[in-house]
Design an enzyme around this catalytic site. Sequence first.
Site, PDB file in Angstrom:
ATOM      1  N   HIS A 160      32.413  36.648  -2.647  1.00 60.03           N
ATOM      2  CA  HIS A 160      31.334  37.319  -3.114  1.00 60.03           C
ATOM      3  C   HIS A 160      30.972  38.551  -2.610  1.00 60.03           C
ATOM      4  O   HIS A 160      29.999  39.157  -2.708  1.00 60.03           O
ATOM      5  CB  HIS A 160      30.028  36.298  -2.979  1.00 60.03           C
ATOM      6  CG  HIS A 160      30.233  34.989  -3.746  1.00 60.03           C
ATOM      7  ND1 HIS A 160      30.194  34.854  -4.940  1.00 60.03           N
ATOM      8  CD2 HIS A 160      30.323  33.625  -3.411  1.00 60.03           C
ATOM      9  CE1 HIS A 160      30.308  33.664  -5.687  1.00 60.03           C
ATOM     10  NE2 HIS A 160      30.479  32.928  -4.594  1.00 60.03           N
ATOM     11  N   ARG A 172      37.660  33.281   3.085  1.00 57.11           N
ATOM     12  CA  ARG A 172      37.633  32.799   1.632  1.00 57.11           C
ATOM     13  C   ARG A 172      38.323  33.788   0.620  1.00 57.11           C
ATOM     14  O   ARG A 172      37.924  34.678   0.503  1.00 57.11           O
ATOM     15  CB  ARG A 172      36.208  32.372   1.335  1.00 57.11           C
ATOM     16  CG  ARG A 172      35.875  31.826   0.035  1.00 57.11           C
ATOM     17  CD  ARG A 172      34.625  31.106  -0.159  1.00 57.11           C
ATOM     18  NE  ARG A 172      33.622  32.146  -0.086  1.00 57.11           N
ATOM     19  CZ  ARG A 172      32.349  31.783  -0.428  1.00 57.11           C
ATOM     20  NH1 ARG A 172      31.969  30.482  -0.584  1.00 57.11           N
ATOM     21  NH2 ARG A 172      31.404  32.668  -0.496  1.00 57.11           N
ATOM     22  N   GLU A 229      32.599  22.345  -4.637  1.00 56.57           N
ATOM     23  CA  GLU A 229      31.229  22.858  -5.136  1.00 56.57           C
ATOM     24  C   GLU A 229      30.698  22.254  -6.371  1.00 56.57           C
ATOM     25  O   GLU A 229      29.993  23.085  -7.235  1.00 56.57           O
ATOM     26  CB  GLU A 229      31.540  24.545  -5.213  1.00 56.57           C
ATOM     27  CG  GLU A 229      31.861  25.089  -4.092  1.00 56.57           C
ATOM     28  CD  GLU A 229      32.218  26.650  -4.100  1.00 56.57           C
ATOM     29  OE1 GLU A 229      31.275  27.402  -3.952  1.00 56.57           O
ATOM     30  OE2 GLU A 229      33.324  26.924  -4.450  1.00 56.57           O
ATOM     31  N   ASP A 235      26.667  26.509  -5.190  1.00 56.27           N
ATOM     32  CA  ASP A 235      27.317  26.029  -6.494  1.00 56.27           C
ATOM     33  C   ASP A 235      26.977  24.650  -6.752  1.00 56.27           C
ATOM     34  O   ASP A 235      26.896  24.131  -8.029  1.00 56.27           O
ATOM     35  CB  ASP A 235      28.636  26.520  -6.552  1.00 56.27           C
ATOM     36  CG  ASP A 235      28.891  28.000  -6.538  1.00 56.27           C
ATOM     37  OD1 ASP A 235      28.277  28.382  -7.777  1.00 56.27           O
ATOM     38  OD2 ASP A 235      29.308  28.889  -5.919  1.00 56.27           O
TER      39      ASP A 235
END
Length: 262
Positions: free
Chosen positions: A50, A75, A154, A180
């Site tokens: 993100h 990640r 998630e 999420d």
Amino acid sequence: MPIRLKPTFADRLTSADRALVGVWTAASSPIAAEIMAGSGADVVLVDGEHSPIGIDGLVGVLQAIEPYDATAVVRVPWNDAVIIKQVLDAGAQSLVVPMVSTADEAVAAVQAMRYPPRGIRGIGSMLARASRWSAVPDYVATAHELVALAVQIETVEGVANASAIAAVEGVDAIFVGPADLAGSMGFPPASEVRDAVVSVIEEGRAAGTPVGVNAFAPADADHYLAAGAAFVVVAADVTLLAASARAAVGRLVPTDGETGTY
């Protein structure tokens, strides 16, 4: 001269005598990453999902974290063998793969982390920072011992499959993403999301697989630690900076028609 790589996230979890505490760096800045690494946190998670961090920027961020005791965990943006190969070759040892909802998806992530015959990772270590350009002895033969994988649950499907995911060989940890997960659940009351997270923690503990969770609210972190979480991630550089900047300015600058403090 031979080079020895730092312990992985899996090594850190195995040797810990308490739950680990992590922070995010999402600013795509080596300076911000170094500040977070110097915070005293056990783990610095580098967000490639993100944030604007790409392969070019990732190397500088990893180099900034390297001198500190904190363990870097990257990640990746998706469970993709090509992306995982590139991030590993850039020198990341410990990865988080997001949106893993089934055991088969977890197996695919494990395969992408490992060279043949254990997996499908492409062999190019002589050209890569991963082996420090061949300064790490026998890198290809030992690489499976030098990397660690956390898969991120998630979704509702992932929660239902938590036991099977935790049992996959090569999954070193499970990381729960409550945001999420809440969306996947249809944004129910927060207590229902917390219960789902705790159920994953319990399934992981039963399988002997450490489970951690994003928990920026102190009460949430305490709740998950009491439930047996092996690690909690409690802050991010960008959110800390944004909140502090707004607080400093908001004390003096009127907002929403209110009068500032002068």
